[in-house]
Scaffold this motif. Structure first.
Motif, PDB file in Angstrom:
ATOM      1  N   MET A 139      29.988  69.372  17.441  1.00 63.91           N
ATOM      2  CA  MET A 139      29.447  68.034  17.203  1.00 63.91           C
ATOM      3  C   MET A 139      30.494  67.139  16.537  1.00 63.91           C
ATOM      4  N   ALA A 140      30.338  65.827  16.685  1.00 67.83           N
ATOM      5  CA  ALA A 140      31.361  64.888  16.221  1.00 67.83           C
ATOM      6  C   ALA A 140      31.589  64.968  14.704  1.00 67.83           C
ATOM      7  N   THR A 141      32.836  64.798  14.301  1.00 66.54           N
ATOM      8  CA  THR A 141      33.191  64.796  12.883  1.00 66.54           C
ATOM      9  C   THR A 141      32.577  63.564  12.218  1.00 66.54           C
ATOM     10  N   LYS A 142      32.111  63.748  10.991  1.00 67.48           N
ATOM     11  CA  LYS A 142      31.476  62.616  10.310  1.00 67.48           C
ATOM     12  C   LYS A 142      32.283  62.192   9.091  1.00 67.48           C
ATOM     13  N   LYS A 143      32.213  60.912   8.764  1.00 65.68           N
ATOM     14  CA  LYS A 143      32.875  60.387   7.573  1.00 65.68           C
ATOM     15  C   LYS A 143      31.814  60.027   6.536  1.00 65.68           C
ATOM     16  N   THR A 144      32.195  60.147   5.273  1.00 65.19           N
ATOM     17  CA  THR A 144      31.244  59.883   4.195  1.00 65.19           C
ATOM     18  C   THR A 144      31.481  58.493   3.609  1.00 65.19           C
ATOM     19  N   MET A 145      30.406  57.783   3.269  1.00 69.01           N
ATOM     20  CA  MET A 145      30.556  56.484   2.613  1.00 69.01           C
ATOM     21  C   MET A 145      29.528  56.361   1.487  1.00 69.01           C
ATOM     22  N   THR A 146      29.815  55.458   0.547  1.00 73.56           N
ATOM     23  CA  THR A 146      28.859  55.180  -0.525  1.00 73.56           C
ATOM     24  C   THR A 146      28.095  53.928  -0.139  1.00 73.56           C
ATOM     25  N   LEU A 147      26.792  53.954  -0.322  1.00 78.22           N
ATOM     26  CA  LEU A 147      25.957  52.810   0.062  1.00 78.22           C
ATOM     27  C   LEU A 147      25.267  52.277  -1.188  1.00 78.22           C
ATOM     28  N   ASN A 148      25.414  51.006  -1.467  1.00 74.56           N
ATOM     29  CA  ASN A 148      24.751  50.399  -2.630  1.00 74.56           C
ATOM     30  C   ASN A 148      23.498  49.673  -2.172  1.00 74.56           C
ATOM     31  N   LEU A 149      22.355  50.081  -2.693  1.00 73.45           N
ATOM     32  CA  LEU A 149      21.079  49.455  -2.316  1.00 73.45           C
ATOM     33  C   LEU A 149      20.358  48.961  -3.567  1.00 73.45           C
ATOM     34  N   THR A 150      19.591  47.885  -3.432  1.00 76.70           N
ATOM     35  CA  THR A 150      18.730  47.430  -4.530  1.00 76.70           C
ATOM     36  C   THR A 150      17.549  48.392  -4.652  1.00 76.70           C
ATOM     37  N   ASP A 151      16.795  48.259  -5.732  1.00 76.36           N
ATOM     38  CA  ASP A 151      15.608  49.107  -5.896  1.00 76.36           C
ATOM     39  C   ASP A 151      14.636  48.911  -4.737  1.00 76.36           C
ATOM     40  N   ALA A 152      14.492  47.645  -4.343  1.00 76.03           N
ATOM     41  CA  ALA A 152      13.551  47.349  -3.255  1.00 76.03           C
ATOM     42  C   ALA A 152      14.023  48.010  -1.952  1.00 76.03           C
ATOM     43  N   GLU A 153      15.306  47.895  -1.672  1.00 70.36           N
ATOM     44  CA  GLU A 153      15.847  48.506  -0.444  1.00 70.36           C
ATOM     45  C   GLU A 153      15.716  50.026  -0.483  1.00 70.36           C
ATOM     46  N   MET A 154      16.020  50.596  -1.631  1.00 72.71           N
ATOM     47  CA  MET A 154      15.899  52.053  -1.764  1.00 72.71           C
ATOM     48  C   MET A 154      14.444  52.487  -1.605  1.00 72.71           C
ATOM     49  N   GLY A 155      13.531  51.667  -2.125  1.00 73.91           N
ATOM     50  CA  GLY A 155      12.103  51.976  -1.992  1.00 73.91           C
ATOM     51  C   GLY A 155      11.679  52.009  -0.533  1.00 73.91           C
ATOM     52  N   VAL A 156      12.149  51.022   0.220  1.00 76.25           N
ATOM     53  CA  VAL A 156      11.817  50.966   1.645  1.00 76.25           C
ATOM     54  C   VAL A 156      12.401  52.182   2.361  1.00 76.25           C
ATOM     55  N   LEU A 157      13.654  52.497   2.030  1.00 74.76           N
ATOM     56  CA  LEU A 157      14.302  53.649   2.669  1.00 74.76           C
ATOM     57  C   LEU A 157      13.530  54.939   2.373  1.00 74.76           C
ATOM     58  N   GLU A 158      13.124  55.091   1.123  1.00 68.16           N
ATOM     59  CA  GLU A 158      12.389  56.309   0.754  1.00 68.16           C
ATOM     60  C   GLU A 158      11.026  56.367   1.448  1.00 68.16           C
ATOM     61  N   ASP A 159      10.370  55.205   1.557  1.00 72.12           N
ATOM     62  CA  ASP A 159       9.084  55.171   2.270  1.00 72.12           C
ATOM     63  C   ASP A 159       9.264  55.585   3.731  1.00 72.12           C
ATOM     64  N   LEU A 160      10.326  55.047   4.344  1.00 78.66           N
ATOM     65  CA  LEU A 160      10.584  55.377   5.750  1.00 78.66           C
ATOM     66  C   LEU A 160      10.889  56.870   5.915  1.00 78.66           C
ATOM     67  N   CYS A 161      11.643  57.410   4.956  1.00 74.06           N
ATOM     68  CA  CYS A 161      11.978  58.842   5.009  1.00 74.06           C
ATOM     69  C   CYS A 161      10.703  59.678   4.984  1.00 74.06           C
ATOM     70  N   GLU A 162       9.777  59.290   4.109  1.00 71.84           N
ATOM     71  CA  GLU A 162       8.546  60.057   3.997  1.00 71.84           C
ATOM     72  C   GLU A 162       7.690  59.908   5.259  1.00 71.84           C
ATOM     73  N   LYS A 163       7.579  58.665   5.712  1.00 70.39           N
ATOM     74  CA  LYS A 163       6.761  58.388   6.900  1.00 70.39           C
ATOM     75  C   LYS A 163       7.316  59.103   8.135  1.00 70.39           C
ATOM     76  N   LYS A 164       8.635  59.089   8.272  1.00 68.08           N
ATOM     77  CA  LYS A 164       9.269  59.655   9.471  1.00 68.08           C
ATOM     78  C   LYS A 164       9.633  61.128   9.305  1.00 68.08           C
ATOM     79  N   ASP A 165       9.479  61.654   8.086  1.00 64.56           N
ATOM     80  CA  ASP A 165       9.887  63.036   7.813  1.00 64.56           C
ATOM     81  C   ASP A 165      11.362  63.239   8.175  1.00 64.56           C
ATOM     82  N   LEU A 166      12.173  62.289   7.717  1.00 62.60           N
ATOM     83  CA  LEU A 166      13.619  62.343   7.976  1.00 62.60           C
ATOM     84  C   LEU A 166      14.379  62.143   6.663  1.00 62.60           C
ATOM     85  N   SER A 167      15.630  62.582   6.638  1.00 63.29           N
ATOM     86  CA  SER A 167      16.472  62.357   5.461  1.00 63.29           C
ATOM     87  C   SER A 167      16.923  60.889   5.439  1.00 63.29           C
ATOM     88  N   LYS A 168      17.487  60.450   4.309  1.00 61.07           N
ATOM     89  CA  LYS A 168      17.982  59.066   4.231  1.00 61.07           C
ATOM     90  C   LYS A 168      19.085  58.841   5.263  1.00 61.07           C
TER      91      LYS A 168
END
Lengths: 212, 70
Positions: free
Chosen positions: B1-30
């Motif tokens: 599988m393709a090699t992956k690169k790592t990055m740091t992502l800065n999110l606000t609390d609201a953005e992180m909240g949405v991401l976490e909600d989506l993770c739970e709803k979709k049963d997927l990692s961030k």
């Protein structure tokens, strides 16, 4: 785009022995040249032979109209549509394009992400209904389905895959792959049957190993 | 599988909240949610660049609303 190669094996039908092959996570110009120069003449000959023998049209190779060059151009650089191929003895033996933006339909998985197999084709000389007893390699289709499952797992989709099957492949997806047949899809061209594999079915398929 | 690169992502609390909600709803990692979002964004952009329009349709009323892509 860099394409990575993994060692795999196929079954050499004439000797019954495993033979080294490669799984590539991409479809390059070389594959399209093989399709144009090697696959298509064999397919055209097969159709002519069947036509001359009076074999009904429904039994002709049903993927004969697929244009892999056009598909590759359409999916160029599309993150949602990765391609895979299997090569052996310097020749492309099978190709597949996927779509990662589909949702599961089977009741227990409804709405969850899956890897949809958009196109999967085996080289014509490996297909028994074209090559008969002279079919060269077995296991190409299984390797590609396995690659789709592995990608589904890697993406966090738990091994879920789905596809619309050409009628000639219905039995293979149902019996060899152990996928659930959700019936003819009225919204799909020619109302092809839709098949899906749950995480449990994917686990069972992988546990079988690379059997054709 | 393709090699992956790592990055740091800065999110606000609201953005992180949405991401976490989506993770739970979709049963997927961030990572999986963000990779899926990127695929979808690219697919839509490609279609819109070719002249297609993106609509949401209400299944019952058949009312359509066009999504304007920036």
């Amino acid at each position: 785009m860099s394409i990575e190669t993994s060692p795999v094996f196929l079954l050499d039908v004439s000797s019954g022995q495993p033979i080294d092959a490669e799984l590539l996570d991409g479809i390059a110009e070389q594959q399209l040249v093989h399709w144009e120069d090697e696959w298509m003449p064999v397919l055209r000959d097969a159709v002519e032979r069947m036509k001359a023998a009076g074999i009904e049209r429904t039994k002709w190779p049903q993927s004969r109209h697929w244009d892999w060059r056009q598909k590759a151009q359409g999916f160029d650089r599309a993150l949602a549509n990765p391609g895979f191929c299997v090569t052996c003895q310097g020749m492309t033996q099978g190709m597949m394009f996927l779509d990662l933006l589909h949702k599961a339909r089977i009741k227990s998985q409804t709405g969850k992400e899956l890897v949809y197999i958009e196109y999967l084709e085996n080289a014509p000389w490996n297909r028994r209904h074209i090559a008969g007893d002279e079919a060269r390699f077995a296991g190409v289709g299984s390797l590609l389905v396995r690659a789709a499952i592995e990608l589904s797992r890697e993406e966090g989709f738990k091994g879920r895959i789905g596809l619309h099957s050409l009628p000639q492949s219905n039995a293979w997806y149902a019996n060899t792959c152990g996928m659930t047949d959700l019936g003819a899809d009225p919204d799909y061209p020619h109302q092809l049957r839709y098949f899906e594999m749950t995480p449990e079915q994917a686990e069972a398929f992988l546990a079988k190993g690379n059997t054709p | 599988m393709a090699t992956k690169k790592t990055m740091t992502l800065n999110l606000t609390d609201a953005e992180m909240g949405v991401l976490e909600d989506l993770c739970e709803k979709k049963d997927l990692s961030k990572t999986a949610v963000l990779r899926q979002a990127l695929r979808l964004y690219q697919a839509i952009e490609t279609r819109v660049e070719k002249g297609a329009k993106l609509f949401f349709e209400n299944e019952e009323t058949k009312e359509k609303a066009e999504v304007m892509m920036l």
